[in-house]
Design a protein around this motif. Structure first.
Motif, short mmCIF file in Angstrom:
data_model
loop_
_atom_site.label_atom_id
_atom_site.label_comp_id
_atom_site.label_asym_id
_atom_site.label_seq_id
_atom_site.Cartn_x
_atom_site.Cartn_y
_atom_site.Cartn_z
N ALA A 14 0.81 -1.21 0.00
CA ALA A 14 0.00 0.00 0.00
C ALA A 14 0.85 1.27 0.00
O ALA A 14 0.32 2.36 0.04
N GLY A 15 2.17 1.12 -0.03
CA GLY A 15 3.04 2.29 -0.03
C GLY A 15 3.13 2.96 1.33
O GLY A 15 3.17 4.18 1.42
N SER A 16 3.15 2.16 2.38
CA SER A 16 3.25 2.75 3.71
C SER A 16 4.58 2.36 4.34
O SER A 16 5.25 1.42 3.89
N ASN A 17 4.95 3.10 5.35
CA ASN A 17 6.18 2.85 6.09
C ASN A 17 5.85 2.60 7.54
O ASN A 17 4.93 3.21 8.08
N GLN A 18 6.63 1.74 8.18
CA GLN A 18 6.47 1.54 9.60
C GLN A 18 7.39 2.52 10.32
O GLN A 18 8.56 2.67 9.96
N MET A 19 6.82 3.19 11.30
CA MET A 19 7.55 4.21 12.05
C MET A 19 7.50 3.87 13.53
O MET A 19 6.45 3.50 14.05
N LEU A 20 8.65 4.00 14.19
CA LEU A 20 8.69 3.91 15.65
C LEU A 20 8.33 5.29 16.18
O LEU A 20 8.94 6.28 15.78
N THR A 21 7.32 5.35 17.03
CA THR A 21 6.93 6.65 17.58
C THR A 21 7.43 6.77 19.02
O THR A 21 7.55 5.79 19.75
N PHE A 22 7.74 8.01 19.38
CA PHE A 22 8.22 8.31 20.72
C PHE A 22 7.71 9.69 21.12
O PHE A 22 7.23 10.45 20.27
N THR A 23 7.82 9.99 22.40
CA THR A 23 7.31 11.26 22.89
C THR A 23 8.42 12.13 23.46
O THR A 23 9.42 11.63 24.00
N LEU A 24 8.21 13.42 23.29
CA LEU A 24 8.97 14.46 23.97
C LEU A 24 7.90 15.41 24.51
O LEU A 24 7.24 16.09 23.74
N TYR A 29 6.63 11.98 17.93
CA TYR A 29 7.55 12.00 16.79
C TYR A 29 7.69 10.58 16.26
O TYR A 29 7.43 9.62 16.98
N GLY A 30 8.14 10.45 15.02
CA GLY A 30 8.34 9.13 14.45
C GLY A 30 9.61 9.08 13.62
O GLY A 30 10.02 10.06 13.01
N VAL A 31 10.25 7.90 13.64
CA VAL A 31 11.42 7.63 12.80
C VAL A 31 11.20 6.29 12.10
O VAL A 31 10.51 5.40 12.63
N ASP A 32 11.77 6.16 10.93
CA ASP A 32 11.66 4.93 10.15
C ASP A 32 12.16 3.75 10.98
O ASP A 32 13.30 3.76 11.46
N ILE A 33 11.33 2.74 11.16
CA ILE A 33 11.68 1.59 11.99
C ILE A 33 12.92 0.86 11.47
O ILE A 33 13.67 0.27 12.24
N GLY A 108 9.97 8.77 26.13
CA GLY A 108 9.44 7.41 26.14
C GLY A 108 9.10 6.96 24.74
O GLY A 108 8.86 7.77 23.85
N VAL A 109 9.09 5.65 24.54
CA VAL A 109 8.73 5.06 23.25
C VAL A 109 7.24 4.74 23.30
O VAL A 109 6.74 4.24 24.30
N SER A 110 6.54 5.06 22.21
CA SER A 110 5.10 4.80 22.16
C SER A 110 4.83 3.45 21.53
O SER A 110 4.58 2.48 22.23
N ASP A 111 4.86 3.39 20.18
CA ASP A 111 4.56 2.14 19.49
C ASP A 111 5.08 2.22 18.05
O ASP A 111 5.67 3.21 17.65
N VAL A 112 4.84 1.16 17.32
CA VAL A 112 5.18 1.12 15.89
C VAL A 112 3.87 1.29 15.13
O VAL A 112 2.89 0.60 15.41
N ILE A 113 3.87 2.23 14.20
CA ILE A 113 2.66 2.52 13.43
C ILE A 113 2.95 2.40 11.94
O ILE A 113 4.08 2.53 11.51
N ASP A 114 1.90 2.11 11.17
CA ASP A 114 1.99 2.14 9.71
C ASP A 114 1.50 3.50 9.25
O ASP A 114 0.43 3.94 9.66
N VAL A 115 2.30 4.16 8.42
CA VAL A 115 1.92 5.46 7.88
C VAL A 115 1.90 5.34 6.37
O VAL A 115 2.93 5.08 5.75
N ALA A 116 0.72 5.51 5.79
CA ALA A 116 0.58 5.46 4.34
C ALA A 116 1.24 6.69 3.73
O ALA A 116 1.13 7.79 4.26
#
Length: 168
Positions: A14-24, A29-33, A108-116
């Motif tokens: 589907a053209g999405s990327n998995q991102m690790l999300t974290f908080t400040l 915020y998210g970075v490429d997993i 803290g680290v939140s979760d891994v999300i799919d971002v289209a």
């Protein structure tokens, strides 16, 4: 095939990327997993003289010297005490001297999300006074805004150079 593997295949198609999300603070915020090497609990670092204030120092991780950046300080956010929830995300970055690992301190680290890909909006322009070159885009995920970071732009040569040449 497991449900998780099927979901990963569907996300890639589907053209999405998995991102690790974290908080400040209250922001997400998210970075490429694929850039995440590991997630570690907070531990003190060895300071490097004359390093920029956001470069806390270095850690020895299995024989590799890894620079550690406090993202709160890098983003000029209010200082927060390090707690048991504070973590270091070790990321792989492309720098002028090649690929290198570094760590970022986050609340803290939140979760891994799919971002289209079509859900990512460009960062708004604020003029010359606000730098957004390290933001790949913004995405609304589950009712919250996630800032997707370009870690190669975020860290830059000043940080990787400090860790490789402490005497400079």
């Amino acid at each position: 095939m497991t449900n998780q593997v099927a979901a990963q295949i569907d996300a890639a198609a589907a053209g999405s990327n998995q991102m690790l999300t974290f908080t400040l603070g209250d922001e997400t915020y998210g970075v490429d997993i694929l850039r995440v090497q590991e997630i570690r609990g907070w531990q003190p670092v060895t300071r490097i003289p004359q390093a920029p204030s956001h470069v806390l120092g270095v850690l020895n991780l299995r024989g590799s010297i890894v620079p550690i950046v406090d993202l709160r300080m890098r983003f000029n956010l209010q200082h927060a005490e390090y707690t048991p929830l504070t973590v270091i995300i070790v990321l792989s970055v492309q720098s002028p001297i090649g690929r290198r690992d570094f760590g970022v301190v986050v609340d803290g680290v939140s979760d891994v999300i799919d971002v289209a890909a079509n859900d990512v909006k460009p960062a708004p322009e604020f003029g010359a006074h606000v730098s957004t070159e390290f933001i790949e885009g913004l995405a609304a995920v589950s009712g919250r805004m996630v800032m997707l970071l370009d870690i190669d732009q975020l860290i830059g040569a000043d940080v990787t150079g400090v860790a490789l040449n402490p005497a400079a």
